[in-house]
Each structure stands twice: as C-alpha cells, then as structure tokens.
Design a protein around this motif. Structure first.
Motif, short mmCIF file in Angstrom:
data_model
loop_
_atom_site.label_atom_id
_atom_site.label_comp_id
_atom_site.label_asym_id
_atom_site.label_seq_id
_atom_site.Cartn_x
_atom_site.Cartn_y
_atom_site.Cartn_z
N UNK A 1 16.37 12.48 -25.74
CA UNK A 1 16.75 11.40 -24.83
C UNK A 1 18.19 11.54 -24.35
N UNK A 2 19.01 12.23 -25.11
CA UNK A 2 20.40 12.45 -24.68
C UNK A 2 20.52 13.44 -23.54
N UNK A 3 19.46 14.21 -23.29
CA UNK A 3 19.48 15.19 -22.19
C UNK A 3 19.70 14.50 -20.85
N UNK A 4 19.08 13.34 -20.68
CA UNK A 4 19.16 12.66 -19.38
C UNK A 4 20.60 12.35 -18.99
N UNK A 5 21.37 11.79 -19.91
CA UNK A 5 22.75 11.45 -19.58
C UNK A 5 23.58 12.69 -19.25
N UNK A 6 23.35 13.77 -19.98
CA UNK A 6 24.12 14.99 -19.72
C UNK A 6 23.77 15.57 -18.36
N UNK A 7 22.48 15.59 -18.02
CA UNK A 7 22.06 16.12 -16.72
C UNK A 7 22.58 15.22 -15.59
N UNK A 8 22.52 13.90 -15.79
CA UNK A 8 23.03 12.98 -14.76
C UNK A 8 24.51 13.24 -14.51
N UNK A 9 25.29 13.36 -15.57
CA UNK A 9 26.73 13.59 -15.41
C UNK A 9 26.97 14.92 -14.69
N UNK A 10 26.29 15.98 -15.13
CA UNK A 10 26.51 17.28 -14.51
C UNK A 10 26.13 17.32 -13.04
N UNK A 11 24.93 16.84 -12.73
CA UNK A 11 24.42 16.92 -11.35
C UNK A 11 25.18 15.96 -10.43
N UNK A 12 25.34 14.71 -10.85
CA UNK A 12 26.00 13.71 -9.99
C UNK A 12 27.45 14.10 -9.74
N UNK A 13 28.15 14.52 -10.76
CA UNK A 13 29.56 14.90 -10.59
C UNK A 13 29.68 16.13 -9.69
N UNK A 14 28.82 17.12 -9.91
CA UNK A 14 28.88 18.34 -9.09
C UNK A 14 28.58 18.03 -7.63
N UNK A 15 27.57 17.21 -7.37
CA UNK A 15 27.23 16.86 -5.98
C UNK A 15 28.33 16.02 -5.33
N UNK A 16 28.88 15.08 -6.10
CA UNK A 16 29.93 14.21 -5.55
C UNK A 16 31.19 15.00 -5.23
N UNK A 17 31.59 15.89 -6.12
CA UNK A 17 32.78 16.69 -5.86
C UNK A 17 32.56 17.64 -4.69
N UNK A 18 31.35 18.15 -4.56
CA UNK A 18 31.04 19.04 -3.43
C UNK A 18 31.08 18.28 -2.11
N UNK A 19 30.49 17.09 -2.10
CA UNK A 19 30.47 16.29 -0.87
C UNK A 19 31.87 15.86 -0.46
N UNK A 20 32.63 15.32 -1.41
CA UNK A 20 33.97 14.82 -1.10
C UNK A 20 34.93 15.96 -0.79
N UNK A 21 34.98 16.94 -1.68
CA UNK A 21 35.88 18.07 -1.47
C UNK A 21 35.51 18.88 -0.23
N UNK B 1 29.91 25.12 -7.24
CA UNK B 1 29.18 23.92 -7.65
C UNK B 1 28.23 24.24 -8.80
N UNK B 2 27.52 25.36 -8.70
CA UNK B 2 26.60 25.74 -9.76
C UNK B 2 27.32 25.98 -11.08
N UNK B 3 28.43 26.66 -11.04
CA UNK B 3 29.19 26.94 -12.25
C UNK B 3 29.80 25.67 -12.83
N UNK B 4 30.17 24.73 -11.96
CA UNK B 4 30.80 23.50 -12.43
C UNK B 4 29.84 22.57 -13.15
N UNK B 5 28.54 22.75 -12.96
CA UNK B 5 27.57 21.90 -13.65
C UNK B 5 27.78 21.96 -15.16
N UNK B 6 27.89 23.17 -15.69
CA UNK B 6 28.13 23.31 -17.12
C UNK B 6 29.48 22.78 -17.55
N UNK B 7 30.48 22.94 -16.69
CA UNK B 7 31.83 22.44 -17.01
C UNK B 7 31.82 20.93 -17.15
N UNK B 8 31.15 20.23 -16.24
CA UNK B 8 31.13 18.77 -16.28
C UNK B 8 30.31 18.24 -17.46
N UNK B 9 29.24 18.94 -17.81
CA UNK B 9 28.45 18.53 -18.98
C UNK B 9 29.27 18.66 -20.25
#
Length: 313
Positions: free
Chosen positions: A109-129, A237-245
């Motif tokens: 069940x902890x997987x969901x939070x980690x994936x949310x943080x990684x994906x949402x942060x990566x997409x948000x930083x990509x869109x804004x930056x 963005x792909x590489x940052x997914x692991x960094x944000x998790x």
C-alpha cells in the motif's frame, strides 16, 4: 497598390511559404528519425525490458493493491501488538513491524504514495520549468535575465534542505502536499535545459520562415520549437522520477514528509531503525522495495538517455 507590385509580392510570399513548409518537413523528418532510431536502440537494450517490467509491477501495486494482498492496513484489527516484530513466516513473508502490522501489506500500500510523489512531481516540474524555459528562451532580454536569476536562487538551495525548511513551516502530511513542495523546488533544472534548447533552435530556418509568414509567438513556441526540444527534457524527467521518490523517502524518514496514518516506505524504515539489530527484517524489506523502485526508474532513465539524447549517440 499597382498590379505589378501585387504580382511581385505574391511570388515572394509563395517562396517564403514553400521555404517554411520545406523547413518544417525537414524538422519533422529529423524528429521522426530521432524517435525511430531511439526506439531501435531501446529494443536492443535488456535493461529497458527489465526496468519496464519492474515499473509495470509497481504501477499495478499502486493502482490496485488489492490484487497483491487480501488485507488492508486501514482496517480495524490490522495491527496486533502481540505480533510486534515477529519474524517472516509462511503467511506473512515480510514479518511484522513494531506495531504488529504486516510489513508486506504496508509495503504494497505504500507504493501508491511513492508513485504519486514521483510522477506528480516530475510532471509538475516538467510543465513549470518547460513553460518558463520556453518564455525565457523566446523572449530574451529582461525576461530571460529575471527568470535566470530566480533560477540561480533555487539552484543554490538543495532539494532536501529546501523541502525540510518549507515543511518545517507549513508541515508535510500526504503525498500531494509533498509533491507540491518538491515541484516548487525542482523546476529550475528543466527550465535551464528547455531554455538552452529553445535558444539553440529559435534561429533555425523553419522558425524564421514561420515568423516571416506572420505566425504568432504561441504558435511558434508550441508548433515549431517545442516538438524539437522535448528529447532532453523527457530524458531528465524520466531520471528524476527515481530522485523524487528517494527524496520523499528521505523526508519521511526524517519525520517531516508523509505523516501517519499515511503509509510511506521512509516512515517504515524510520520506525524500524532503532530495532535493526534485533529485528532487521522490519527495516530491510521496506528498504529493499524502495531501492528496487528507485533503481528501476534510474535504469529506465539511463537507457532513455542513451537512446534519445543525440549527444550520447
């Protein structure tokens, strides 16, 4: 306007139009070739299939955890203190944590939070930056100067330190709030890459021809420049997914990221740290899941970089 002037203007405009069309077709062909060559490289890399397989499993865990466990960590009676720190057994392959909770179920069940943080942060930083990078690269002048100076301020503040500072003031809580805070701090990297790509491409023939035909700035940015500048941004963005998790896990481990009753691998590791010598399973299993997840995204980022970054060819 005389008939002769009109006759001279029409062919000139037609020549510019033909030049713009030819330049666009050439740029589109180059982009298609880059994608095609990149996919051919990916198909030959076993690391791509391994990382993709692991990520698919992780996405399935995040979307439908009930497929992997029949229990819920949020149900009454899930945690029983009499089971505290019991070792792995046939019915509980990861054992129990300090509170007597099944570690396997909590890890799933902890997987969901980690994936949310990684994906949402990566997409948000990509869109804004990416958006700010396009604006700075196209406009130049004082707009570029101001945005570049702001970026340097953010670069001077490391991600973990900045997140610690902000969360100590506003608090952490859930995956969405952690994602928002890390996105605010993480966009400058994408900004710098996008800005450089836009500056390198905005004087190409197809862009100059589009300007000559009267295309507005928005059309030039999103129709002509953006498709030819996405490759390095996608790689980062792909590489940052692991960094944000891993950053989320570090913040939760320090007690300032995701908070109880939400589940985080970093929280699970933090709770088990003091009892590692007597009950190492309580720490090793969530740490192993976290390591595999981060490694999978970093491996995918590496192969995507090798395939789609022209500088790596």
């Amino acid at each position: 306007m005389s008939e002769k002037t009109i006759e001279k203007t029409a062919p000139a405009e037609g020549a510019v139009s033909d030049k713009a069309t030819a330049a666009e077709e050439k740029a589109a062909a180059r982009q298609a070739s880059l994608i095609r060559d990149g996919w051919e490289i990916l198909r030959k890399r076993p690391m791509f299939y391994i990382s993709a397989f692991v990520i698919v499993i992780l996405l399935a865990l995040a979307i439908a955890p009930g497929l992997f466990t029949s229990r819920s960590p949020f149900s009454d009676g899930f945690c029983q203190l009499q089971n505290s720190l019991n070792p792995p057994s046939s019915g509980h392959m990861f054992g129990y944590d300090v509170q007597g909770c099944d570690i396997y179920t909590r890890s799933v069940f902890g997987t969901r939070n980690s994936i949310i943080v990684g994906v949402v942060t990566a997409l948000a930083t990509t869109a804004l930056g990416g958006l700010l990078g396009i604006i700075a690269g196209l406009r130049g002048g004082w707009v570029d100067t101001i945005l570049s100076r702001v970026t340097e301020v953010f670069f001077a503040l490391p991600l973990i330190v900045g997140a610690l500072l902000i969360m100590s003031i506003v608090g952490g809580g859930d995956a969405w709030s952690v994602s928002l805070i890390m996105a605010v701090l993480g966009w400058p990297q994408v900004f710098r890459i996008m800005r450089g790509e836009v500056i390198a491409n905005k004087h190409n023939d197809y862009v100059m021809a589009a300007k000559a035909l009267g295309a507005d700035t928005t059309r030039i940015a999103f129709r002509h420049i953006l498709p030819n500048t996405l490759a390095p941004v996608i790689v980062v963005t792909t590489m940052n997914l692991g960094v944000y998790i891993s950053a989320e896990a570090a913040l939760s481990y320090l007690g300032i990221g995701i908070q109880h009753p939400n589940i985080s691998w970093g929280l699970m590791i933090s709770d088990a740290t003091d009892r590692f010598l007597t009950s190492p399973h309580a720490l090793l299993f969530p740490a192993a899941v976290l390591s595999i997840t981060v490694l999978a995204f970093i491996m995918l980022g590496d192969v995507v970089r090798d395939a789609f970054d022209p500088k790596m060819r």
